[in-house]
Design an enzyme around this catalytic site. Sequence first.
Site, PDB file in Angstrom:
ATOM      1  N   LYS A 121       0.862  -1.193   0.000  1.00 26.31           N
ATOM      2  CA  LYS A 121       0.000   0.000   0.000  1.00 26.31           C
ATOM      3  C   LYS A 121       0.889   1.231   0.000  1.00 26.31           C
ATOM      4  O   LYS A 121       2.025   1.178   0.476  1.00 26.31           O
ATOM      5  CB  LYS A 121      -0.868   0.021   1.272  1.00 26.31           C
ATOM      6  CG  LYS A 121      -2.125   0.844   1.134  1.00 26.31           C
ATOM      7  CD  LYS A 121      -3.168   0.099   0.324  1.00 26.31           C
ATOM      8  CE  LYS A 121      -4.490   0.800   0.275  1.00 26.31           C
ATOM      9  NZ  LYS A 121      -5.537  -0.087  -0.235  1.00 26.31           N
TER      10      LYS A 121
HETATM   11  P1  NAD Z   1     -12.869   7.667  -3.434  1.00 24.77           P
HETATM   12  O1  NAD Z   1     -11.871   8.716  -3.153  1.00 24.77           O
HETATM   13  O2  NAD Z   1     -13.280   7.436  -4.830  1.00 24.77           O
HETATM   14  O3  NAD Z   1     -14.195   7.930  -2.576  1.00 24.77           O
HETATM   15  C1  NAD Z   1     -14.184   8.182  -1.201  1.00 24.77           C
HETATM   16  C2  NAD Z   1     -15.548   8.662  -0.768  1.00 24.77           C
HETATM   17  O4  NAD Z   1     -15.544   8.822   0.649  1.00 24.77           O
HETATM   18  C3  NAD Z   1     -15.924  10.024  -1.351  1.00 24.77           C
HETATM   19  O5  NAD Z   1     -17.291  10.028  -1.676  1.00 24.77           O
HETATM   20  C4  NAD Z   1     -15.660  10.980  -0.200  1.00 24.77           C
HETATM   21  O6  NAD Z   1     -16.439  12.152  -0.273  1.00 24.77           O
HETATM   22  C5  NAD Z   1     -16.062  10.098   0.974  1.00 24.77           C
HETATM   23  N1  NAD Z   1     -15.492  10.571   2.237  1.00 24.77           N
HETATM   24  C6  NAD Z   1     -14.302  11.143   2.466  1.00 24.77           C
HETATM   25  N2  NAD Z   1     -14.182  11.468   3.762  1.00 24.77           N
HETATM   26  C7  NAD Z   1     -15.312  11.070   4.367  1.00 24.77           C
HETATM   27  C8  NAD Z   1     -15.794  11.135   5.700  1.00 24.77           C
HETATM   28  N3  NAD Z   1     -15.076  11.682   6.680  1.00 24.77           N
HETATM   29  N4  NAD Z   1     -17.011  10.585   5.951  1.00 24.77           N
HETATM   30  C9  NAD Z   1     -17.739  10.027   4.962  1.00 24.77           C
HETATM   31  N5  NAD Z   1     -17.349   9.970   3.688  1.00 24.77           N
HETATM   32  C10 NAD Z   1     -16.148  10.477   3.401  1.00 24.77           C
HETATM   33  O7  NAD Z   1     -12.276   6.318  -2.770  1.00 24.77           O
HETATM   34  P2  NAD Z   1     -12.679   4.825  -3.098  1.00 24.77           P
HETATM   35  O8  NAD Z   1     -11.740   4.284  -4.118  1.00 24.77           O
HETATM   36  O9  NAD Z   1     -14.150   4.738  -3.324  1.00 24.77           O
HETATM   37  O10 NAD Z   1     -12.304   4.100  -1.733  1.00 24.77           O
HETATM   38  C11 NAD Z   1     -13.206   4.080  -0.628  1.00 24.77           C
HETATM   39  C12 NAD Z   1     -12.792   2.987   0.333  1.00 24.77           C
HETATM   40  O11 NAD Z   1     -12.805   1.726  -0.349  1.00 24.77           O
HETATM   41  C13 NAD Z   1     -11.387   3.137   0.914  1.00 24.77           C
HETATM   42  O12 NAD Z   1     -11.391   2.639   2.225  1.00 24.77           O
HETATM   43  C14 NAD Z   1     -10.554   2.220   0.039  1.00 24.77           C
HETATM   44  O13 NAD Z   1      -9.387   1.770   0.684  1.00 24.77           O
HETATM   45  C15 NAD Z   1     -11.549   1.086  -0.188  1.00 24.77           C
HETATM   46  N6  NAD Z   1     -11.281   0.272  -1.371  1.00 24.77           N
HETATM   47  C16 NAD Z   1     -11.158   0.833  -2.599  1.00 24.77           C
HETATM   48  C17 NAD Z   1     -10.922   0.008  -3.694  1.00 24.77           C
HETATM   49  C18 NAD Z   1     -10.848   0.559  -5.082  1.00 24.77           C
HETATM   50  O14 NAD Z   1     -10.761  -0.243  -6.028  1.00 24.77           O
HETATM   51  N7  NAD Z   1     -10.912   1.862  -5.298  1.00 24.77           N
HETATM   52  C19 NAD Z   1     -10.768  -1.379  -3.520  1.00 24.77           C
HETATM   53  C20 NAD Z   1     -10.925  -1.919  -2.240  1.00 24.77           C
HETATM   54  C21 NAD Z   1     -11.189  -1.078  -1.164  1.00 24.77           C
END
Ligand code: NAD
Length: 442
Positions: A121
């Site tokens: 990561k």
């Molecule tokens: P992203 O940046 O596309 O979206 C994040 C979202 O969370 C946004 O809508 C943002 O406004 C919101 N956010 C930020 N701070 C916040 C808060 N304090 N309270 C509530 N919402 C808040 O990110 P993503 O890629 O969707 O990732 C989200 C989660 O999923 C992370 O934990 C990431 O590690 C996990 N994840 C992502 C992937 C991937 O393929 N992108 C895969 C597995 C896990």
Amino acid sequence: MVNTTDSTQVSDNIKAENLDLQFIGNQRLKAACIHLDEITRSLFDLLSAPKRTISVCFPVEMDDGSVQIFKGYRSLHNDVLGAGKGGIRYHPDVNMEEVQFLASLMTWKCALIDIPFGGAKGGVSCDTKKMSQREIRALTRRFISELADNIGPHTDIPAPDLYTNEQTMAWIYDTYQIMHPGINNRPVVTGKPLSMGGSEGRREATGQGILYATQQFLSKDLIPKLSSVSGARVAIQGFGNVGAVVANLFQEAGAIIVAISDSSGGIYSPDGIDLKMAIAHKSEHDSVVGLMETLTITNEDLLEVECDILVPSALSNQIHKENASRIQALLIVEAANGPISPEADVLLCKKGITVLPDILVNAGGVTVSYYEWVQNIENEHWELALVNGKMKHKMHRAVNTVVQRWQTLNNEGKVSVDMRTAAIVVAIERLAKVTIQRGIWP
Ligand code: NAD
């Protein structure tokens, strides 16, 4: 609908729980070790610390001519099963402990879903909301050049995560390609745009995998009054790459999306939210908050709304000792990495709320990243149906394996075991087997 608690009281109570991510990671590893044989347990020290963590500090020239210094990290937790794999996130809270914890989750996830990758990561502490596209591009290029050969197509392969996306991955590829001309560098990063070697289905893969895993789990009829996504009332925290796709796919599968949120707050509608309107509202106002015919709620409220399935899809440690007892969902699906603290795990288990753990349920993203890597090495481009068919098979198999192990561990009966522990047990046994087969060098 929701009892909003005084925020000072919440923060005081949170302090009482140790939310240090390294501590949490080790506690979970220890909980799994109880169920492992002696040889596997002896690998505890090896698995509780990362193989290496790079920390870099670098300057970026901002649009106003000033120079800002940023801190970035890349941690390779374990590469026994293959090259390190894991996202790069851009967020003000990024720090070494977080990156190391998330890298260990990637190790368990890759082992559990059965792909030949280890766990890694990375991230940079920055606020992309206050930066221009040119500044983010400059930060990305400089960060990747600072990481130098600590990433590579066969050593450590980044992907998107919080506040990074296809465009960021395109810059990562381009920078690495400039540093290593003359060879096929496409497999150095996944989650790229389709036009430069990205895979069909990668953008939606994490959300798609979450739907496949949830449907497979619910089909086993283990939760009274909840046997299908169709008709389920769903609340989703976070409306980004993962959360917005989950909302759309769950709605298409017949769910009623009663609450969604982003960093500015949340919205609630007991009759269901019109997602097309929510997306249009977000692109115009930069938030879902304020959408017509919805009630504005806080992100804390969202977690506590009355619903069948709660899908945290944003940050770590959102459900903790203080608010766990107020969660009303029957099932929590961990789309985000690490959204539930260990003490909350215990409280939820006591309340009879089932948790589908992150390392199982959000593994669709890394699985399709693996397919992208294979396609890049072979210079191939697979159809969406092939990608999703293969991923669905892996998600179903992983759910079946974890549920079976969870049931066996609970039937053995000494202590009650949650699904997270069962999933880590399966992952560590696979890792331990290969570690021992390969032999400790020299
Ligand atoms: P992203 O940046 O596309 O979206 C994040 C979202 O969370 C946004 O809508 C943002 O406004 C919101 N956010 C930020 N701070 C916040 C808060 N304090 N309270 C509530 N919402 C808040 O990110 P993503 O890629 O969707 O990732 C989200 C989660 O999923 C992370 O934990 C990431 O590690 C996990 N994840 C992502 C992937 C991937 O393929 N992108 C895969 C597995 C896990």
